[in-house]
Scaffold this active site. Structure first.
Site, PDB file in Angstrom:
ATOM      1  CE1 TYR A 156     -28.038  26.733  -9.240  1.00  0.00           C
ATOM      2  CE2 TYR A 156     -29.883  26.799  -7.580  1.00  0.00           C
ATOM      3  CZ  TYR A 156     -28.708  27.165  -7.986  1.00  0.00           C
ATOM      4  OH  TYR A 156     -27.871  28.123  -7.421  1.00  0.00           O
ATOM      5  CD  GLU A 212     -21.262  29.741 -12.414  1.00  0.00           C
ATOM      6  OE1 GLU A 212     -21.641  30.876 -12.489  1.00  0.00           O
ATOM      7  OE2 GLU A 212     -21.811  28.876 -11.808  1.00  0.00           O
TER       8      GLU A 212
END
Length: 454
Positions: A380, A305
């Site tokens: 990803y 994040e």
């Protein structure tokens, strides 16, 4: 409402941006651009009642007779355009269409004020529920990719970046956290008001509002370091201090590898509720109490994040099909942190990811995965592998120079894979990054890994 000055630093619009985006049909408009949002919100937590005033400073990209906004589940009550009340507007599904009393010429600025109210709720769609969400004791907003209209009227497209000012009034005893810097806090009777300014351009899906019974603390850093804040329920403070103890080390590593942190400060909000996954917002991340562990699976998410502040927030795709430019970079950042933290080397993470992908279905083109699969883990991992292939071809010095130049050149802007390939080729003549990465990004079959450089 006090209007804050319009930011002079706005995100660049790349010609490859597609509005509306086929991944989020019906959202966004190319007819105009919003340069600044001024949102004044009154939130009653017990009844989940929201009253809002949104003032949008925009510019017409074509001659405008109508302004089409995205707004879902909330009712407009009064609209003004350039100071005059608008008599004709209509809500059609999740679109608010405002008829301009007089056409706005192309290139001309306008000021639109929308008063609205209702009981906000998440948008339900391809990715489940996104947007405004009630917690057991507070509010969480997770807007990616199309949840912003659940709480304010907007031009909802990732390339449409603007500066923001949030003025949020809610029940006393709760802390409000929004994007940007807290510039004012005042209390009157049983209500408290919090004012935040996000001066750097931001896509609408990255705008967020968090309300909870939070206390705050700062993560220690060297003089002049980026301020890092944590908002956490008092009962979880000890766990947060332990679980986020290496946040500063992550920041230092990423600034070394990716270039200067792109915003004025960074905040992590820890919710009392458990969350399935952490959530990203600009200059801010939201994690659940279940993500405070010191084990790798929790720490990698904290690193993931944080890295989105560079890749996804400062540099934002102009089309959702290119989401690997967000998630592939963030996944690779996890692997860099793994090595720096003494967990596993990047090379071992690469090998493990490749082996896992080799055992999975190879039926996805990650350079255009389709809306249903845009958050598939293969996007990803294979996006991160593509970056490692590029690193292997360029060598470490040129590769990390590429990343720092990438974030510098496109700071607070819209990006495309083609721009990345061109920059890589300029730093490593004869490379042909597009051809090198084509099998990884635009073909289904998983290619073999290149041999590590000696």
């Amino acid at each position: 409402m006090t209007l804050s000055p319009m930011s002079e630093h706005h995100g660049k619009k790349h010609p490859a941006s597609t509005i509306p985006d086929p991944y989020t049909p019906g959202h966004g408009s190319a007819d105009y651009s919003v340069r600044h949002y001024d949102l004044e919100l009154d939130c009653r937590l017990a009844s989940n009642r929201l009253q809002g005033v949104a003032i949008l400073r925009g510019r017409a990209n074509v001659k405008l007779s109508q302004i089409s906004l995205d707004l879902a589940g909330l009712k407009p009550t009064k609209i003004q355009l350039n100071g005059s009340r608008v008599a004709k507007f209509a809500q059609r599904g999740e679109k608010l269409v405002v008829n301009a009393p007089h056409s706005i010429p192309k290139g001309e600025d306008f000021l639109l004020e929308v008063r609205y109210e209702g009981n906000p709720r998440p948008r339900r769609g391809t990715w489940g529920e996104v947007g405004w969400e009630e917690l057991r004791d507070g509010v969480l907003v997770a807007g990616q990719p199309d949840g912003a209209p659940s709480w304010f009227p907007c031009n909802d497209h990732p390339s449409q970046k603007a500066s923001y000012r949030f003025t949020v009034t809610t029940d006393a005893g709760y802390r409000v956290v929004c994007n940007g810097r807290l510039v004012e806090h005042r209390r009157k009777s049983s209500r408290e008001t919090w004012v935040f300014e996000q001066k750097e351009p931001m896509a609408s899906y990255l705008a967020t509002l968090q309300i909870g019974r939070y206390t705050t603390f700062d993560v220690d850093g060297a003089p002049g370091a980026v301020p890092v804040h944590v908002a956490v329920p008092p009962s979880l403070r000890g766990q947060a201090e332990t679980g986020l103890a290496r946040q500063r080390d992550m920041m230092d590593l990423f600034e070394d590898r990716f270039g200067p942190y792109p915003f004025g400060e960074y905040t992590v909000v820890v919710t009392e509720d458990e969350l399935e996954i952490p959530l990203e917002a600009q200059a801010l991340s939201i994690i659940g109490r279940n993500h405070l562990a010191t084990e790798w699976e929790a720490q990698r998410l904290v690193a993931h994040e944080l890295s989105h502040q560079w890749f996804g927030n400062s540099l934002t795709v102009g089309s959702w099909k290119d989401i690997w430019l967000h998630e592939g970079f963030a996944c690779y950042a996890e692997w860099l942190w793994s090595e720096a933290s003494g967990t596993l080397s990047t090379q071992l993470r690469v090998l493990a990811a490749w082996r896992k992908l080799a055992d999975q279905a190879q039926d996805l083109v990650i350079g255009d995965p389709g809306p249903e699969d845009m958050f598939d883990d293969r996007v990803y991992k294979r996006g991160a592998l593509a970056l490692h292939v590029l690193r292997t071809a360029m060598g470490d010095e040129q590769f990390f120079t590429l990343l720092r130049e990438w974030t510098r050149e496109h700071r607070h802007a819209t990006v495309t894979p083609q721009a990345l390939f061109a920059l890589a080729d300029s730093l490593a003549p004869g490379l042909d990054a597009a051809a090198l990465l084509k099998p990884w990004l635009y073909e289904k079959h998983l290619p073999p890994l290149p041999a590590p450089r000696p």
